[in-house]
Design a protein around this motif. Structure first.
Motif, PDB file in Angstrom:
ATOM      1  N   TYR A  80       0.885  -1.571  -0.344  1.00 50.17           N
ATOM      2  CA  TYR A  80       0.077  -0.744  -0.165  1.00 50.17           C
ATOM      3  C   TYR A  80       1.279   1.211  -0.292  1.00 50.17           C
ATOM      4  O   TYR A  80       0.304   1.754  -0.763  1.00 50.17           O
ATOM      5  N   GLY A 113      -6.035  -0.365   2.298  1.00 53.14           N
ATOM      6  CA  GLY A 113      -6.869  -0.501   1.254  1.00 53.14           C
ATOM      7  C   GLY A 113      -8.065  -1.409   1.366  1.00 53.14           C
ATOM      8  O   GLY A 113      -8.771  -2.012  -0.109  1.00 53.14           O
ATOM      9  N   HIS A 124     -10.976   6.809   1.237  1.00 50.74           N
ATOM     10  CA  HIS A 124      -9.521   6.223   1.744  1.00 50.74           C
ATOM     11  C   HIS A 124      -9.003   6.816   3.364  1.00 50.74           C
ATOM     12  O   HIS A 124      -8.162   6.647   4.023  1.00 50.74           O
TER      13      HIS A 124
END
Length: 296
Positions: A80, A113, A124
């Motif tokens: 991520y 995520g 997010h």
């Protein structure tokens, strides 16, 4: 008349005496009927796939609790970070928000995520609709049932809106008085300004920043030298973990020393601050010297 009879007899005798071989019927040999050719192929021998040998990593698992409960691994979080670090540094340059804070919030709020809002709405940062939002939205349980959250067409839009959200709201103005790379001040300031209701929100952000060395991205933007956090704290301790600060009868207990904090103890024993508080029924982060804590 006699001549005719004699002639007839001679002819009859010749006919009866003439020998002829019996007629033999001959036929050509029938062509051999060939059977149709059947193509036969051997069944290929089954070969078992050879698996790749991946290097072993300390791929630990943890639960991220934000707008949804998400189970993640260290590898997932690292992936991520690699995916969004450039966007975070770009936003730091443009808007003055530390890249480390952006990434830490992204990890926490989106479950790296994999949280519900990140998957369903590309959200997010757990940003709710508010009165000024004109875009698409989704409903999700949070502090209350079925609250309105912003929906984006892609994750990069969520990152941009997060920056604009902090820059555009007066209640976050005090954050921009801090140094760009002072992630600790920013982490505490976000909680003080009301970004999150969780009292442990600053500790969680700082934990991600220091565990995954996110401060290096602040330094890349500011041009300062970065010293990895893990190495900077790996110094010889004057009070090693031994019977002097653990119970001689129970190694799962730790005796609080002068200067200890819940966060420093969590790093020392590789546990989460929230887990320490839960194990010891602590309602806040206050500690006292000599206090014994369950650490395992």
């Amino acid at each position: 008349m006699v001549k005719k009879i004699i002639t007839f007899l001679i002819l009859a005798t010749l006919v009866s005496c003439s020998s002829s071989k019996p007629t033999i019927a001959t036929t050509k040999k029938a062509a051999a009927v060939q059977r149709p050719r059947v193509a036969t192929t051997k069944k290929p021998a089954y070969s078992k796939p050879i698996g790749k040998n991946y290097p072993s990593t300390n791929n630990t698992t943890e639960v991220i609790q934000s707008t949804s409960k998400t189970v993640v691994t260290t590898d997932l979080v690292n992936n991520y970070i690699l995916q969004f670090k450039d966007i975070a540094m770009g936003n730091m340059q443009k808007y003055g928000i530390p890249a480390s804070i952006i990434l830490a919030q992204g990890i926490l709020e989106s479950g790296a995520g994999k949280g519900d809002l990140a998957i369903d709405a590309n959200n997010h940062f757990g940003i709710k609709c508010h009165n000024d939002w004109l875009g698409e939205s989704v409903r999700h349980d949070d502090d209350s049932a079925q609250e309105c959250f912003r929906k984006y067409t892609e994750a990069s839009e969520s990152y941009r809106d997060h920056a604009l959200f902090l820059v555009g709201k007066k209640r976050y103005a005090s954050l921009f008085t801090y140094e760009k790379d002072d992630y600790k001040a920013w982490a505490k300031g976000l909680r003080a300004c009301g970004y999150a209701t969780d009292p442990n929100y600053p500790d969680k952000l700082i934990s991600y920043i220091e565990r995954y060395n996110l401060h290096q991205y602040d330094c890349q933007v500011t041009g300062r030298n970065y010293k990895p956090f893990e190495k900077s704290v790996a110094t010889k301790s004057s009070t090693p973990i031994s019977t002097s600060n653990t119970s001689s009868n129970d190694l799962s207990l730790y005796e609080v020393q002068k200067g200890d904090t819940l966060y420093s103890i969590s790093k020392k024993f590789n546990v989460l601050v929230d887990d320490l508080k839960q194990k010891n029924n602590l309602s806040d982060n206050a500690l006292s010297v000599g206090q014994k804590l369950k650490v395992k």
